[in-house]
Design a protein around this motif. Sequence first.
Motif, PDB file in Angstrom:
ATOM      1  N   LEU A 298       6.374 -13.838 -16.485  1.00 46.35           N
ATOM      2  CA  LEU A 298       5.821 -12.535 -16.858  1.00 46.35           C
ATOM      3  C   LEU A 298       6.934 -11.491 -16.799  1.00 46.35           C
ATOM      4  O   LEU A 298       7.869 -11.631 -16.019  1.00 46.35           O
ATOM      5  N   PRO A 299       6.837 -10.453 -17.626  1.00 44.65           N
ATOM      6  CA  PRO A 299       7.889  -9.423 -17.599  1.00 44.65           C
ATOM      7  C   PRO A 299       7.859  -8.642 -16.290  1.00 44.65           C
ATOM      8  O   PRO A 299       6.811  -8.508 -15.653  1.00 44.65           O
ATOM      9  N   LEU A 300       9.040  -8.140 -15.922  1.00 45.25           N
ATOM     10  CA  LEU A 300       9.147  -7.371 -14.677  1.00 45.25           C
ATOM     11  C   LEU A 300       8.761  -5.918 -14.944  1.00 45.25           C
ATOM     12  O   LEU A 300       9.579  -5.018 -14.846  1.00 45.25           O
ATOM     13  N   ALA A 301       7.525  -5.708 -15.304  1.00 44.19           N
ATOM     14  CA  ALA A 301       7.056  -4.351 -15.603  1.00 44.19           C
ATOM     15  C   ALA A 301       5.573  -4.308 -15.285  1.00 44.19           C
ATOM     16  O   ALA A 301       4.938  -5.364 -15.200  1.00 44.19           O
ATOM     17  N   PRO A 302       5.009  -3.133 -15.084  1.00 43.55           N
ATOM     18  CA  PRO A 302       3.558  -3.069 -14.855  1.00 43.55           C
ATOM     19  C   PRO A 302       2.825  -3.731 -16.014  1.00 43.55           C
ATOM     20  O   PRO A 302       3.122  -3.461 -17.180  1.00 43.55           O
ATOM     21  N   LEU A 303       1.913  -4.638 -15.700  1.00 47.11           N
ATOM     22  CA  LEU A 303       1.235  -5.389 -16.749  1.00 47.11           C
ATOM     23  C   LEU A 303       0.055  -4.586 -17.277  1.00 47.11           C
ATOM     24  O   LEU A 303      -0.776  -4.116 -16.507  1.00 47.11           O
ATOM     25  N   GLY A 304      -0.002  -4.490 -18.602  1.00 45.03           N
ATOM     26  CA  GLY A 304      -1.104  -3.754 -19.209  1.00 45.03           C
ATOM     27  C   GLY A 304      -2.447  -4.376 -18.891  1.00 45.03           C
ATOM     28  O   GLY A 304      -3.418  -3.689 -18.610  1.00 45.03           O
ATOM     29  N   PHE A 305      -2.484  -5.735 -18.889  1.00 44.92           N
ATOM     30  CA  PHE A 305      -3.767  -6.410 -18.700  1.00 44.92           C
ATOM     31  C   PHE A 305      -4.410  -6.049 -17.366  1.00 44.92           C
ATOM     32  O   PHE A 305      -5.602  -5.770 -17.278  1.00 44.92           O
ATOM     33  N   LEU A 306      -3.580  -6.040 -16.289  1.00 48.25           N
ATOM     34  CA  LEU A 306      -4.141  -5.802 -14.957  1.00 48.25           C
ATOM     35  C   LEU A 306      -4.708  -4.398 -14.823  1.00 48.25           C
ATOM     36  O   LEU A 306      -5.600  -4.165 -14.017  1.00 48.25           O
ATOM     37  N   SER A 307      -4.178  -3.457 -15.608  1.00 48.39           N
ATOM     38  CA  SER A 307      -4.649  -2.075 -15.425  1.00 48.39           C
ATOM     39  C   SER A 307      -5.747  -1.693 -16.415  1.00 48.39           C
ATOM     40  O   SER A 307      -6.162  -0.545 -16.447  1.00 48.39           O
ATOM     41  N   ILE A 308      -6.249  -2.679 -17.196  1.00 47.25           N
ATOM     42  CA  ILE A 308      -7.381  -2.379 -18.081  1.00 47.25           C
ATOM     43  C   ILE A 308      -8.577  -1.996 -17.219  1.00 47.25           C
ATOM     44  O   ILE A 308      -8.895  -2.670 -16.243  1.00 47.25           O
ATOM     45  N   GLY A 309      -9.235  -0.901 -17.603  1.00 46.65           N
ATOM     46  CA  GLY A 309     -10.455  -0.522 -16.886  1.00 46.65           C
ATOM     47  C   GLY A 309     -10.218   0.283 -15.632  1.00 46.65           C
ATOM     48  O   GLY A 309     -11.140   0.502 -14.869  1.00 46.65           O
TER      49      GLY A 309
ATOM     50  N   PHE B 170       0.795  -1.233   0.000  1.00 50.38           N
ATOM     51  CA  PHE B 170       0.000   0.000   0.000  1.00 50.38           C
ATOM     52  C   PHE B 170       0.831   1.288   0.000  1.00 50.38           C
ATOM     53  O   PHE B 170       0.556   2.178  -0.804  1.00 50.38           O
ATOM     54  N   PRO B 171       1.853   1.446   0.880  1.00 49.10           N
ATOM     55  CA  PRO B 171       2.599   2.707   0.807  1.00 49.10           C
ATOM     56  C   PRO B 171       3.333   2.859  -0.515  1.00 49.10           C
ATOM     57  O   PRO B 171       3.498   3.979  -1.006  1.00 49.10           O
ATOM     58  N   LEU B 172       3.762   1.733  -1.106  1.00 40.91           N
ATOM     59  CA  LEU B 172       4.487   1.823  -2.379  1.00 40.91           C
ATOM     60  C   LEU B 172       3.545   2.198  -3.512  1.00 40.91           C
ATOM     61  O   LEU B 172       3.872   3.003  -4.375  1.00 40.91           O
ATOM     62  N   ALA B 173       2.322   1.598  -3.483  1.00 39.58           N
ATOM     63  CA  ALA B 173       1.373   1.856  -4.566  1.00 39.58           C
ATOM     64  C   ALA B 173       0.800   3.263  -4.473  1.00 39.58           C
ATOM     65  O   ALA B 173       0.301   3.784  -5.473  1.00 39.58           O
ATOM     66  N   ALA B 174       0.848   3.874  -3.280  1.00 41.29           N
ATOM     67  CA  ALA B 174       0.337   5.238  -3.143  1.00 41.29           C
ATOM     68  C   ALA B 174       1.456   6.257  -3.317  1.00 41.29           C
ATOM     69  O   ALA B 174       1.285   7.425  -2.999  1.00 41.29           O
ATOM     70  N   GLY B 175       2.617   5.802  -3.809  1.00 39.40           N
ATOM     71  CA  GLY B 175       3.773   6.687  -3.945  1.00 39.40           C
ATOM     72  C   GLY B 175       3.555   7.774  -4.993  1.00 39.40           C
ATOM     73  O   GLY B 175       2.608   7.744  -5.774  1.00 39.40           O
ATOM     74  N   ALA B 176       4.483   8.734  -4.986  1.00 42.43           N
ATOM     75  CA  ALA B 176       4.329   9.889  -5.873  1.00 42.43           C
ATOM     76  C   ALA B 176       4.685   9.536  -7.316  1.00 42.43           C
ATOM     77  O   ALA B 176       4.092  10.050  -8.261  1.00 42.43           O
ATOM     78  N   ASP B 177       5.652   8.632  -7.502  1.00 34.37           N
ATOM     79  CA  ASP B 177       6.118   8.323  -8.847  1.00 34.37           C
ATOM     80  C   ASP B 177       5.173   7.323  -9.508  1.00 34.37           C
ATOM     81  O   ASP B 177       4.934   6.237  -8.974  1.00 34.37           O
ATOM     82  N   ALA B 178       4.630   7.679 -10.663  1.00 33.88           N
ATOM     83  CA  ALA B 178       3.600   6.848 -11.293  1.00 33.88           C
ATOM     84  C   ALA B 178       4.130   5.465 -11.648  1.00 33.88           C
ATOM     85  O   ALA B 178       3.463   4.459 -11.414  1.00 33.88           O
ATOM     86  N   TYR B 179       5.353   5.399 -12.213  1.00 34.86           N
ATOM     87  CA  TYR B 179       5.843   4.102 -12.675  1.00 34.86           C
ATOM     88  C   TYR B 179       6.113   3.166 -11.509  1.00 34.86           C
ATOM     89  O   TYR B 179       5.677   2.015 -11.506  1.00 34.86           O
ATOM     90  N   TRP B 180       6.817   3.663 -10.489  1.00 40.07           N
ATOM     91  CA  TRP B 180       7.182   2.766  -9.386  1.00 40.07           C
ATOM     92  C   TRP B 180       5.958   2.365  -8.567  1.00 40.07           C
ATOM     93  O   TRP B 180       5.901   1.252  -8.039  1.00 40.07           O
ATOM     94  N   SER B 181       4.980   3.260  -8.463  1.00 36.27           N
ATOM     95  CA  SER B 181       3.787   2.851  -7.720  1.00 36.27           C
ATOM     96  C   SER B 181       2.983   1.835  -8.525  1.00 36.27           C
ATOM     97  O   SER B 181       2.438   0.883  -7.966  1.00 36.27           O
ATOM     98  N   ALA B 182       2.945   1.999  -9.868  1.00 34.42           N
ATOM     99  CA  ALA B 182       2.250   0.999 -10.694  1.00 34.42           C
ATOM    100  C   ALA B 182       2.956  -0.350 -10.594  1.00 34.42           C
ATOM    101  O   ALA B 182       2.313  -1.402 -10.572  1.00 34.42           O
ATOM    102  N   LEU B 183       4.293  -0.310 -10.519  1.00 33.49           N
ATOM    103  CA  LEU B 183       5.042  -1.570 -10.409  1.00 33.49           C
ATOM    104  C   LEU B 183       4.703  -2.275  -9.095  1.00 33.49           C
ATOM    105  O   LEU B 183       4.490  -3.489  -9.053  1.00 33.49           O
TER     106      LEU B 183
END
Lengths: 494, 100
Positions: free
Chosen positions: A473-484, A317-330
């Motif tokens: 799976l690739p070590l990057a934010p997955l497009g599928f999970l963020s659909i919608g 939770f603290p990581l996902a609420a972080g300021a940086d969009a990429y690292w919080s998405a990761l």
Amino acid sequence: MSALLVLALTVPLLGLVPLLLAGPRVGERAALAVLAIGAGLCVAVGVAVALSGRALQYFVAGLAPPLGIGLRADGFSAAMMGMSALVLALTAFYAMRAPGAGAPRMPPAFFMLLLALASALNLAFLAQDLFTLYVALELLTFAAVPLVCLDGKPGQLRAAMTYLMFALFGSVLYLLGVVLVYGQFGTLDFARLSAALALAPPGWSFGAALALMSAGLMAKAALFPLHLWLPPAHAGAPPAASAVLSAVVIKAPLFLLVRLWADLAPVPMAQAAAPVLAICGAGAILVCGVVALAQVRLKLLIAYSTAAQIGYLGLMFPLAAGADAYWSALAWTGGTLHLVSHAFSKAAMFMAAGLIAEVFGHDRLAGLKGAARVAPLSIAAFGIGGLSLLGLPPSGGFTAKVMLLTSALQQGAWWIGVVVLAGGLLAGGYVLRLLVLALQRPEDGTLPAARECGWRAGIALALAFGAVALGFLPLAPLGFLSIGRPIAWEGLAP
Amino acid sequence: MSDAMLYALAGAMLAGCGTYGLLTAGGALGRILGFNILGGGVFLIFGAVARRGAGAGLAADPVPQALVITGIVVAFCATALAVALLLRLKAADGAGEEEP
């Protein structure tokens, strides 16, 4: 396409009819067939979401929110639905009596409860308003509590009673939070709430409502320090029941926790509350991990490991609420991937433990020396499932933990990184304990005459390989999970 | 004090009593009762929230009332399940032993 959402809810319930009418043998097969169809439907939902790149939505009886009830599957929901449906179908297959094998037969009630679980889980993943979610959580509890006490032994009944009390207290707290939200906004629909929250910063009463709902969900998900009910309940249940309880049932409240804090709560509020959730998560990983090391029974060890592994979601939770969009998405991707991969590995481990206990007639760790000779496939399934808990590559657990670790280090939250690594070491301790014992020669040189049931060990192994497959799976934010995401109704003014 | 406020405060008191009972009751039956009192308090608060709809010219907002009815049904089922479990536990444990 949208009809798939309704079918995912109704098909398992329709499957109860043949089970009630037919005898146990036909009923088992019917339940397995219905759960397989349900898994097919959930996978179809996932494919439809992935192909269209948009969330599927359906308004029950054509009435749109706020008056009607809407169902919606985004990438995250679809992933959870697919995972839970696969685990449920494979568990039903595992629980069917082998022709001629001496394995204890699961009562018809077990298959009915599996079908009820399938429907309740899908509702929890699809419902879009807080009250329908309350009903889904209650349905889930009513189906899960009897699974704990299927054999009717006093110990199981006591564990089921404790579980029910925690779950009921949790659901009332959740409901109180729902009431406060309604009092403030006059709606319970996620999309409309998000729109209202975007207009004006919410006051303290919304924070209080979120806190109440989160406490309720934590009690239902057994997040530290509300985990006390989990080990006796999950360890005492029959192995097939433990597998679904540990793998999928606790995932629904965790899923909602992610929905509330990552999708609904405004970012400043999420940032303020996240450290509390992270501390609970860290407590789970460290305390339950150490307690797992001290267990003398295999099933209790696995149950404490579940209580520990839930903690990684708290760290997210603290990581996902972080300021940086990429690292919080990761971090968000890591947390959600952890929910899925833990389900596969934990189901595999509980099934393997059940098969080992069948061979030896007990599950005391000290007496399991030489298990690799009489139950090689089960030990392999336990070990491969355990890889994912340790966070060794290639496994979904590895990918998820690396995502959390990278995000923690990039965002300067070094203490979260330390907890992730310490959790891996503790998991290594308790997973390797069984593997080391299994490879030893028993002191008196005698092994049980029985052998493991091969095809059921194969199911456990297949689930364990499922957890391994997620590691590719690739070590990057997955497009599928963020659909919608973010949540909004298509074709409906907010 | 408006009557909605009176009901809300009464609901809050019930919820407090119920929580106290649920957390401190010695036996399972006491906990089940505590859960029901707590649930009653929450439903009463929801009713008070519904009363606010009176501003829109209605006697009360009907949505919370519908939700409360559903909630009562769910709470009733939960109580039935808990009592059934308690009876099984008593039968399995032998006569007269109360769950600590």
